[in-house]
Design a protein around this motif. Structure first.
Motif, mmCIF file in Angstrom:
data_model
loop_
_atom_site.group_PDB
_atom_site.id
_atom_site.type_symbol
_atom_site.label_atom_id
_atom_site.label_comp_id
_atom_site.label_asym_id
_atom_site.label_seq_id
_atom_site.Cartn_x
_atom_site.Cartn_y
_atom_site.Cartn_z
ATOM 1 N N LEU A 67 0.428 40.165 -31.069
ATOM 2 C CA LEU A 67 0.544 39.040 -31.990
ATOM 3 C C LEU A 67 -0.715 38.181 -31.968
ATOM 4 C CD1 LEU A 67 2.311 37.439 -33.977
ATOM 5 C CD2 LEU A 67 3.185 36.163 -32.012
ATOM 6 N N THR A 68 -1.266 37.957 -30.785
ATOM 7 C CA THR A 68 -2.500 37.179 -30.649
ATOM 8 C C THR A 68 -3.662 37.881 -31.353
ATOM 9 O OG1 THR A 68 -1.718 36.322 -28.533
ATOM 10 C CG2 THR A 68 -4.067 36.104 -29.003
ATOM 11 N N VAL A 69 -3.782 39.174 -31.170
ATOM 12 C CA VAL A 69 -4.863 39.936 -31.817
ATOM 13 C C VAL A 69 -4.729 39.863 -33.332
ATOM 14 C CG1 VAL A 69 -5.722 42.284 -32.211
ATOM 15 C CG2 VAL A 69 -5.289 41.488 -29.891
ATOM 16 N N VAL A 70 -3.523 40.035 -33.840
ATOM 17 C CA VAL A 70 -3.307 40.001 -35.288
ATOM 18 C C VAL A 70 -3.638 38.619 -35.852
ATOM 19 C CG1 VAL A 70 -1.531 40.111 -37.081
ATOM 20 C CG2 VAL A 70 -1.649 41.880 -35.324
ATOM 21 N N VAL A 71 -3.202 37.566 -35.177
ATOM 22 C CA VAL A 71 -3.473 36.208 -35.665
ATOM 23 C C VAL A 71 -4.973 35.920 -35.638
ATOM 24 C CG1 VAL A 71 -3.175 33.759 -35.122
ATOM 25 C CG2 VAL A 71 -1.202 35.281 -35.127
ATOM 26 N N VAL A 72 -5.636 36.283 -34.565
ATOM 27 C CA VAL A 72 -7.082 36.036 -34.472
ATOM 28 C C VAL A 72 -7.832 36.819 -35.542
ATOM 29 C CG1 VAL A 72 -9.123 36.434 -33.034
ATOM 30 C CG2 VAL A 72 -7.089 35.384 -32.046
ATOM 31 N N MET A 73 -7.468 38.071 -35.745
ATOM 32 C CA MET A 73 -8.136 38.875 -36.768
ATOM 33 C C MET A 73 -7.853 38.332 -38.169
ATOM 34 S SD MET A 73 -10.028 41.091 -35.578
ATOM 35 C CE MET A 73 -10.431 41.304 -33.888
ATOM 36 N N ARG A 74 -6.658 37.835 -38.361
ATOM 37 C CA ARG A 74 -6.328 37.272 -39.669
ATOM 38 C C ARG A 74 -7.100 35.980 -39.923
ATOM 39 N NH1 ARG A 74 -5.399 38.198 -44.670
ATOM 40 N NH2 ARG A 74 -4.068 36.664 -45.644
ATOM 41 N N VAL A 75 -7.221 35.136 -38.908
ATOM 42 C CA VAL A 75 -7.955 33.874 -39.055
ATOM 43 C C VAL A 75 -9.435 34.153 -39.311
ATOM 44 C CG1 VAL A 75 -8.744 31.838 -37.781
ATOM 45 C CG2 VAL A 75 -6.336 32.475 -37.733
ATOM 46 N N ARG A 76 -9.972 35.121 -38.624
ATOM 47 C CA ARG A 76 -11.385 35.471 -38.814
ATOM 48 C C ARG A 76 -11.607 36.361 -40.022
ATOM 49 N NH1 ARG A 76 -13.753 36.831 -32.834
ATOM 50 N NH2 ARG A 76 -13.426 34.777 -31.957
ATOM 51 N N ASN A 77 -10.511 36.808 -40.640
ATOM 52 C CA ASN A 77 -10.584 37.700 -41.779
ATOM 53 C C ASN A 77 -11.297 39.014 -41.438
ATOM 54 O OD1 ASN A 77 -9.682 38.301 -44.278
ATOM 55 N ND2 ASN A 77 -11.330 37.244 -45.371
ATOM 56 N N GLN A 78 -11.068 39.488 -40.228
ATOM 57 C CA GLN A 78 -11.639 40.763 -39.777
ATOM 58 C C GLN A 78 -10.503 41.677 -39.367
ATOM 59 O OE1 GLN A 78 -14.024 39.652 -36.457
ATOM 60 N NE2 GLN A 78 -15.655 38.785 -37.690
ATOM 61 N N TRP A 79 -10.289 42.731 -40.113
ATOM 62 C CA TRP A 79 -9.231 43.666 -39.792
ATOM 63 C C TRP A 79 -9.821 44.920 -39.202
ATOM 64 C CZ3 TRP A 79 -4.428 42.154 -39.540
ATOM 65 C CH2 TRP A 79 -4.056 41.005 -40.252
#
Length: 82
Positions: A67-79
């Motif tokens: 969940l942390t990885v997904v949220v951080v990637m979403r905030v940074r817009n990096q998938w």
């Protein structure tokens, strides 16, 4: 005699293997499974309860990390995939 709570904890631990990628469900099932495991372990000290506790802790941590990885990637817009 092995308690039903120990068995429920173990089953939820195995379900956690399948649900940790869907973090909200994985976190919820792991917390419930952990509660059942602790109550079952206090009741009968079985290996089944220990296994349920271990599985639920592992997949609770995995769900929180995911969940942390997904949220951080979403905030940074990096998938990971495009």
């Amino acid at each position: 005699m092995i308690s039903k709570q120990s068995t429920i904890s173990l089953v939820l631990g195995f379900i956690g293997i399948l649900t940790w990628f869907f973090a909200p469900l994985g976190i919820l099932l792991s917390i419930v499974g952990l509660a059942f495991g602790i109550r079952g372990y206090k009741e009968d000290l079985s290996k089944r309860a220990k296994a349920g506790i271990v599985l639920n802790v592992i997949f609770l941590v995995a769900s929180i990390v995911w969940l942390t990885v997904v949220v951080v990637m979403r905030v940074r817009n990096q998938w990971f995939f495009y």
